[in-house]
Design an enzyme around this catalytic site. Sequence first.
Site, PDB file in Angstrom:
ATOM      1  CG  HIS A 466      -2.242   0.656   0.986  1.00 36.54           C
ATOM      2  ND1 HIS A 466      -2.515   1.414  -0.129  1.00 36.54           N
ATOM      3  CD2 HIS A 466      -3.392   0.668   1.719  1.00 36.54           C
ATOM      4  CE1 HIS A 466      -3.755   1.870  -0.079  1.00 36.54           C
ATOM      5  NE2 HIS A 466      -4.319   1.432   1.035  1.00 36.54           N
ATOM      6  CG  ASP A 470      -2.950   5.131  -4.206  1.00 39.58           C
ATOM      7  OD1 ASP A 470      -2.306   5.074  -3.134  1.00 39.58           O
ATOM      8  OD2 ASP A 470      -2.847   6.072  -5.014  1.00 39.58           O
TER       9      ASP A 470
END
Length: 495
Positions: A466, A470
Amino acid sequence: MSTEIRVPTLGESVTEATVATWFKKPGDAVAVDEMLCELETDKVTVEVPATAAGVMGEIVAAEGETVGVDALLATIVEGSGAASAPAKATKAPAKAEGSGDASVDVMVPTLGESVTEATVSTWFKKVGDTVAQDEMLCELETDKVSVEVPAPAAGILSEIVAAEGTTVDASAKLAVIGGATTSASDTPVTAASATSVGGKDVEDAPSAKKAMAEAGVSRDAVTGSGRDGRIMKDDVAKALAATPAPSAAPASVPRAPVTADDASREERVKMTRLRQTIARRLKESQNTAAMLTTYNEVDMTEVMALRKEYKELFEKKHGTKLGFMSFFTKACCHALREVPEVNAEIDGTDVVYKNFVHMGIAAGTPSGLVVPVIRDADSMSFADIEKAIAEKGKRARDGKLSMAEMQGGTFTISNGGVYGSLMSSPILNPPQSGILGMHKIQDRPMAINGQVVIRPMMYLALSYDHRIVDGKGAVTFLVRVKEALEDPRRLLMDL
């Protein structure tokens, strides 16, 4: 004449290996290129062949020992008349059985000003071993430095007076070498009086070699303080002191107490180097990446129908079977072009985007999980991908993969479905930023156009970092893979 057998080059970034199996024992006849032993590294198994014909002499590194690159493993005595030498080296003789009757005492060398005692830390030879003049016998630890003790004469190590862990004073006797073949008398000779033979190659101290291998230090970065520039263990320590030490790893959680009844029914087995590496890298992945997993499901009807229709013709033309992995590889390459951050990696404060796809295909082997890499998978045909997967899979199962074949991957596919897994969350293979988990194909009732029909369904899982990917990008990637598999014509039309 004897030939030394040393650890070969193990591959990029690999500095040590464990001696797994010896195929020969001292006294056995060996031929050129005959396999002597097997070494186990983090990823691959390396066989060590004989570099000369003769008789197996001394085995320096026993099974289970960890050795560095270029470490001495064994010796081969060349020529037919040398057969008796190894046999003598297998057991400790009470008296020397060498060519002469002279014995030489190995004494503690000069330890330095104000140093009066030392501790025997390591013996590199054992009783009965053949030793050459100036060959390192043992290592002494003092308050300040480590001192290597060389053999003052060639012969057979007939007695060790001071065992490992023993504290000795500056004039103590350490060992006795029998059957000395140099001009030695019965008078004790100190190790410090031994001189190097002119023209002989400089051999670094064994403990120094091990220390350099463990620390990943190049020999060129260490200045030797021993005779003729020989690198000692203390020299390596001084070189390491010039660089900041890495932060210590957190201590492992102590094992909970076990009752005596349970302990008697347990079996303790040492982890293989491959299993240790798998454990370390997976934990590093969890500690480093901001790992998250998103899920979807795919209807495998179209892929299964296409495969069923063309699998015989495909195998007849290309000489390999048409499996599911080529479809998934193609679908991932297609999706990676649209969402390139899933194919990227973080390097410090930079993001490195890869304009190619080196696809890692996770494969289970008897020794553990390995991930061979199919390079430039994005430019390969279905047939090329299937052939590459079959070839890499066979080499992985046989333990024949090289380090180069498991490095450089940009994305990984893991198929837990072959073991019956219905759903899982795969762990990233650092420094990659994405891994796709395939699972078992299972018939399930699905609502399609207002009708409940049975369809072959598979859950897909994408684990991603992450920090660089995204949620939108991860979901888009997985949807594109789903679309390509449910309608393979999209791959042909590049949609």
